[in-house]
Design a protein around this motif. Structure first.
Motif, mmCIF file in Angstrom:
data_model
loop_
_atom_site.group_PDB
_atom_site.id
_atom_site.type_symbol
_atom_site.label_atom_id
_atom_site.label_comp_id
_atom_site.label_asym_id
_atom_site.label_seq_id
_atom_site.Cartn_x
_atom_site.Cartn_y
_atom_site.Cartn_z
ATOM 1 N N SER A 16 0.851 -1.206 0.000
ATOM 2 C CA SER A 16 0.000 0.000 0.000
ATOM 3 C C SER A 16 0.881 1.248 0.000
ATOM 4 N N TRP A 17 1.919 1.219 0.838
ATOM 5 C CA TRP A 17 2.801 2.396 0.954
ATOM 6 C C TRP A 17 3.618 2.598 -0.323
ATOM 7 N N GLU A 18 3.961 1.491 -0.996
ATOM 8 C CA GLU A 18 4.667 1.627 -2.288
ATOM 9 C C GLU A 18 3.803 2.370 -3.299
ATOM 10 N N VAL A 19 2.484 2.069 -3.304
ATOM 11 C CA VAL A 19 1.569 2.765 -4.222
ATOM 12 C C VAL A 19 1.513 4.243 -3.850
ATOM 13 N N MET A 20 1.372 4.524 -2.541
ATOM 14 C CA MET A 20 1.240 5.930 -2.104
ATOM 15 C C MET A 20 2.514 6.743 -2.351
ATOM 16 N N ARG A 21 3.671 6.024 -2.370
ATOM 17 C CA ARG A 21 4.954 6.731 -2.639
ATOM 18 C C ARG A 21 5.289 6.761 -4.136
ATOM 19 N N LYS A 22 4.340 6.373 -4.961
ATOM 20 C CA LYS A 22 4.517 6.346 -6.426
ATOM 21 C C LYS A 22 5.587 5.354 -6.874
ATOM 22 N N GLN A 23 5.825 4.323 -6.046
ATOM 23 C CA GLN A 23 6.821 3.297 -6.425
ATOM 24 C C GLN A 23 6.162 2.125 -7.145
ATOM 25 N N ARG A 24 4.831 2.132 -7.211
ATOM 26 C CA ARG A 24 4.102 1.011 -7.829
ATOM 27 C C ARG A 24 2.845 1.559 -8.506
ATOM 28 N N THR A 25 2.614 1.133 -9.752
ATOM 29 C CA THR A 25 1.408 1.580 -10.451
ATOM 30 C C THR A 25 0.271 0.578 -10.213
ATOM 31 N N VAL A 26 -0.948 1.051 -10.404
ATOM 32 C CA VAL A 26 -2.118 0.183 -10.234
ATOM 33 C C VAL A 26 -2.933 0.205 -11.520
ATOM 34 N N SER A 27 -3.079 -0.981 -12.130
ATOM 35 C CA SER A 27 -3.917 -1.110 -13.328
ATOM 36 C C SER A 27 -5.204 -1.810 -12.942
ATOM 37 N N LEU A 28 -6.271 -1.440 -13.631
ATOM 38 C CA LEU A 28 -7.583 -1.990 -13.301
ATOM 39 C C LEU A 28 -8.269 -2.435 -14.583
ATOM 40 N N ALA A 29 -8.736 -3.690 -14.563
ATOM 41 C CA ALA A 29 -9.543 -4.158 -15.697
ATOM 42 C C ALA A 29 -10.944 -3.621 -15.478
ATOM 43 N N VAL A 30 -11.423 -2.812 -16.424
ATOM 44 C CA VAL A 30 -12.687 -2.111 -16.219
ATOM 45 C C VAL A 30 -13.788 -2.842 -16.967
ATOM 46 N N THR A 31 -14.851 -3.160 -16.250
ATOM 47 C CA THR A 31 -15.957 -3.920 -16.835
ATOM 48 C C THR A 31 -16.655 -3.093 -17.893
ATOM 49 N N THR A 32 -16.802 -3.715 -19.084
ATOM 50 C CA THR A 32 -17.654 -3.111 -20.115
ATOM 51 C C THR A 32 -18.888 -4.001 -20.193
ATOM 52 N N VAL A 33 -19.517 -4.084 -21.349
ATOM 53 C CA VAL A 33 -20.686 -4.975 -21.471
ATOM 54 C C VAL A 33 -20.221 -6.412 -21.338
ATOM 55 N N GLN A 34 -20.882 -7.147 -20.466
ATOM 56 C CA GLN A 34 -20.498 -8.549 -20.212
ATOM 57 C C GLN A 34 -20.789 -9.398 -21.430
ATOM 58 N N LYS A 35 -19.815 -10.158 -21.900
ATOM 59 C CA LYS A 35 -20.041 -11.089 -23.003
ATOM 60 C C LYS A 35 -19.930 -12.502 -22.491
ATOM 61 N N ILE A 36 -20.836 -13.345 -22.952
ATOM 62 C CA ILE A 36 -20.763 -14.754 -22.565
ATOM 63 C C ILE A 36 -20.111 -15.496 -23.713
ATOM 64 N N THR A 37 -19.057 -16.212 -23.440
ATOM 65 C CA THR A 37 -18.378 -16.924 -24.522
ATOM 66 C C THR A 37 -18.484 -18.414 -24.287
ATOM 67 N N TRP A 38 -18.329 -19.141 -25.365
ATOM 68 C CA TRP A 38 -18.530 -20.584 -25.297
ATOM 69 C C TRP A 38 -17.277 -21.349 -25.635
ATOM 70 N N GLU A 39 -16.115 -20.695 -25.568
ATOM 71 C CA GLU A 39 -14.892 -21.436 -25.861
ATOM 72 C C GLU A 39 -14.640 -22.465 -24.788
ATOM 73 N N GLN A 40 -14.068 -23.572 -25.180
ATOM 74 C CA GLN A 40 -13.735 -24.611 -24.193
ATOM 75 C C GLN A 40 -12.641 -24.104 -23.264
ATOM 76 N N GLY A 41 -12.710 -24.502 -21.995
ATOM 77 C CA GLY A 41 -11.696 -24.101 -21.020
ATOM 78 C C GLY A 41 -10.326 -24.579 -21.419
ATOM 79 N N SER A 42 -10.201 -25.720 -21.911
ATOM 80 C CA SER A 42 -8.927 -26.235 -22.393
ATOM 81 C C SER A 42 -9.250 -27.212 -23.504
ATOM 82 N N GLU A 43 -8.415 -27.245 -24.525
ATOM 83 C CA GLU A 43 -8.690 -28.206 -25.588
ATOM 84 C C GLU A 43 -8.461 -29.600 -25.059
ATOM 85 N N LYS A 44 -9.451 -30.474 -25.290
ATOM 86 C CA LYS A 44 -9.290 -31.846 -24.810
ATOM 87 C C LYS A 44 -8.373 -32.599 -25.747
ATOM 88 N N ALA A 45 -7.512 -33.406 -25.153
ATOM 89 C CA ALA A 45 -6.618 -34.207 -25.975
ATOM 90 C C ALA A 45 -7.462 -35.158 -26.810
#
Length: 719
Positions: A496-525
């Motif tokens: 927390s103190w590293e962020v406040m001292r500008k020693q660490r940046t903070v990136s945020l994934a910002v929610t847009t319109v939710q998309k539902i996808t149907w890709e398989q979690g992992s390709e099955k062998a």
């Protein structure tokens, strides 16, 4: 330090495995030195072996404390199938069976005894145990599902608390406590409650790499999506729901849609519950719909899909329940359908608790679960962070990493947020901090004079939801901490103190319109499906003859190795992982005969095949066979008939071939007019689930057509 060079030989001889999984060897070495042990290892990590192998190598009886009858029977069946002398004593046995098993124990014929805590501590059983100790010795106590001992755990059982009396009665017998899930607090509680003496503590990583995690909004299409998920999944499925009523409704709907499903909840008779569980474990039924009463310690390794159709109550129980997927290490999927309606149901059940502190903790745990469901960070980062394990993110196997949302730099906002926590002297929760930042005129702010702080009102430009999203992400990234006493007070840490001292940046994934996808979690062998099905049929037949679950004969992973290697004799068969000395003698010839018959049928010479994949292509051998027939002008139904596969499998091959830019002629599969209309709808609706797309298009369009066009559309959009 003692060395045990022959442990691998013992492992192969008794269990059929060539090498230990991470962490197992060290635990077993410590167990052989008679040390107390605290073992935290995720589901599917191989906990049981950590006490089973030492039990075979040490003198005397190993007593395993297990909370469920089904779990005991399951493990004992698996051990006996490896020719290991194990037994259980529980309420399912009549007096005659109990006596004969006790006699076998006293004559030294049993190495592992499984018993419930209630029986173990009963007035009749303890004197019997004294006799065992005197005549043959007790080598160790293994306390399975040890988190049940802690009221901070997600599955507290009061009878587990009394196990501490074992230490007083048998002070020189080592105790091994094992659990698949435990926070720091629960681990400390287990050590204290069981009276472990300077235990050797083993913490395996909680990361289950083979599981794909996703959260979907529970829209009006949720049931249709669930149905599609089940139909796309090869293997078994568990669906969890919050109430008995919902379990019964879902089961009824699935059965109406020709899915073989059974219910499991406390409203059924013991007999019906037991029968349903047995049918699921033995592969007679593919889908189990259940309340959380189902599944603790269920040892079924080939569950490929775990769906929480309602929001789980807390992250710890979610980790445990979703962890019933893919215990054999094969790719599997864990899906939550999330709506705020579920939150109200859980809040109502929390309000029924009589202890105010328990209520507080349950509410905090629910808040963490909502944060997980709404979180934009890597799902693994959030889960593992809950157990105190740092994970850098970008796992590549969750919805947030597969389909990342746009990332923005929120360092300035993070500095404001953390600075406000500091100015409020680290004594308040997230909502109060957000109120101060947004300049709210609430009594609590005026009471503490927080309207006079320099951070008061400096965050008016952001909404409550945006600040909450930032606060949640700071917690998930480990840039701030939160007390776990139910009050959820925010505390600063070194980062927390590293962020406040500008020693660490903070990136945020910002929610847009939710998309539902149907890709398989992992390709099955992909493997030679015909042979695999033949071996599965043989396994099921052998299992039914012995009244045991199929995986007790061989795991799926061992069957897949048989398909890959196609051993022609017992020497080759013995080298397969999962084939021990007993299984080699009992089943080797039967499986080799099946493999030889298949090879003869296919006109293959009787020599080992080392791979089923084409080395010069990213597409598998079976996909390329489908491609060849497609190029000869055959349609999906004709290819399926010729190859003895289901049309769905052929369609899946063609999808993967399109994804890999192989020369699939879409005009041959989908009429041009249909292609153009599907493409237009995809351009408008985007990459969402198939059901709403089909509703838009009408009955004359098939799911196969939509899938194939969507594959090409996805590829074009990636360029």
């Amino acid at each position: 330090m003692l060395q045990y060079p022959h442990l691998e030989q013992a492992l192969k001889y008794h269990f059929g495995y060539d090498q230990f999984r991470p962490g197992q060897r060290q635990i077993i070495e410590d167990a052989l030195q008679n040390r107390d042990l605290m073992v935290v290892m995720p589901t599917g990590g191989g906990k049981s072996l950590c006490f089973q192998l030492p039990a075979l190598l040490k003198n005397g009886l190993t007593v395993v404390v297990s909370p469920l009858i089904a779990l005991m029977q399951d493990q004992v069946e698996a051990l006996r199938n490896n020719n290991i002398n194990a037994t259980f004593l529980n309420s399912s046995l009549n007096a005659y069976k109990v006596r004969s098993r006790e006699e076998a124990i006293l004559s030294g014929k049993v190495k592992l005894l499984y018993v419930a805590p209630e029986r173990l501590l009963s007035e009749r059983f303890l004197p019997f145990l004294d006799l065992v100790k005197e005549k043959i010795g007790i080598s160790s106590f293994a306390i399975d599902e040890a988190h049940c001992v802690s009221e901070w755990g997600h599955d507290f059982r009061p009878e587990y608390r009394q196990l501490k009396s074992l230490r007083k009665r048998y002070p020189d017998v080592p105790t091994v406590a094992l659990t698949a899930t435990a926070t720091d607090r629960v681990r400390s509680d287990i050590i204290q409650q069981l009276g472990l003496k300077q235990p050797s503590i083993h913490l395996a990583s909680f990361n289950r790499e083979n599981l794909y995690y996703e959260v979907r909004p529970k829209t009006k299409y949720a049931y249709a999506e669930l149905l599609e998920l089940i139909r796309e999944t090869e293997g078994s499925t568990i669906i969890y729901s919050l109430t008995r009523k919902k379990v019964d409704e879902l089961t009824f709907k699935l059965q109406n849609d020709k899915v073989i499903a059974l219910p499991y909840h406390a409203g059924l008779s013991d007999e019906e519950r037991s029968s349903n569980q047995t049918r699921f474990i033995r592969d007679d039924v593919r889908v189990m719909v259940a309340t959380i009463a189902f599944g603790m310690g269920i040892n079924k390794p080939d569950v490929r899909l775990v769906v929480h159709f309602d929001l789980p109550r807390n992250i710890e129980s979610y980790y445990q329940e979703s962890g019933r997927a893919g215990r054999d290490g094969e790719p599997s999927r864990c899906t939550i359908f999330f709506s705020f309606g579920d939150v109200k149901t859980i809040e109502w059940s929390i309000d029924q608790k009589t202890d105010p502190q328990e209520q507080l903790i349950a509410k905090q745990q629910l808040r963490q679960m909502i944060d997980y469901a709404e979180g934009t960070d890597c799902r693994r980062t959030i889960q593992l962070g809950y157990f105190g394990e740092r994970f850098p993110g970008n796992c590549g196997n969750c919805d947030n990493c597969r389909h990342p949302k746009p990332v923005q730099d929120w360092t300035i906002e993070a500095m404001k947020f953390l600075s406000c926590v500091a100015r409020c002297k680290e004594r308040f929760g997230m909502l109060h901090i957000i109120d101060v930042l947004r300049g709210a005129k609430k009594d609590k702010i005026l009471q503490y004079e927080h309207d006079k702080l320099s951070t008061y009102g400096i965050g008016k430009d952001r909404t409550v939801d945006e600040w909450r999203m930032l606060g949640r992400s700071l917690l998930h990234q480990g840039l701030i901490e939160q007390t776990s006493d139910g009050y959820s007070v925010l505390k600063l840490n070194a980062l927390s103190w590293e962020v406040m001292r500008k020693q660490r940046t903070v990136s945020l994934a910002v929610t847009t319109v939710q998309k539902i996808t149907w890709e398989q979690g992992s390709e099955k062998a992909e493997v030679a499906e015909i042979l695999l099905q033949k071996l599965r049929s043989l396994r099921k037949q052998l299992a039914d003859e012995q009244s045991v679950p199929p995986y007790v004969i061989f795991h799926d992973s061992t069957l897949k190795l048989m398909v890959q290697v196609q051993p022609q004799n017992l020497t080759e068969f013995a080298k397969l992982s999962g084939v021990g000395s007993h299984k080699l003698a009992q089943y080797g010839e039967k499986f080799i005969t099946e493999i030889r018959a298949y090879r003869q049928e296919k006109g293959l010479q009787n020599k080992s095949v080392t791979s089923v994949s084409s080395p010069n292509s990213s597409s598998s051998y079976t996909e390329l066979q489908t491609l060849q027939l497609h190029q000869q002008g055959l349609n999906i139904a004709q290819i399926a008939k010729k190859r003895n596969l289901s049309p769905a499998t052929v369609s899946n091959h063609l999808e993967k071939l399109i994804e890999k830019n192989q020369p699939v002629d879409l005009n041959q599969l989908v009429p041009l007019e249909h292609q153009q209309k599907i493409w237009q709808v995809l351009e408008v609706l985007g990459d969402i689930s198939l059901t709403p797309i089909k509703e838009q298009l009408g009955e004359s369009y098939t799911f196969d057509e939509i899938r194939l066009v969507r594959c090409k559309w996805r590829r074009e959009n990636r360029k």
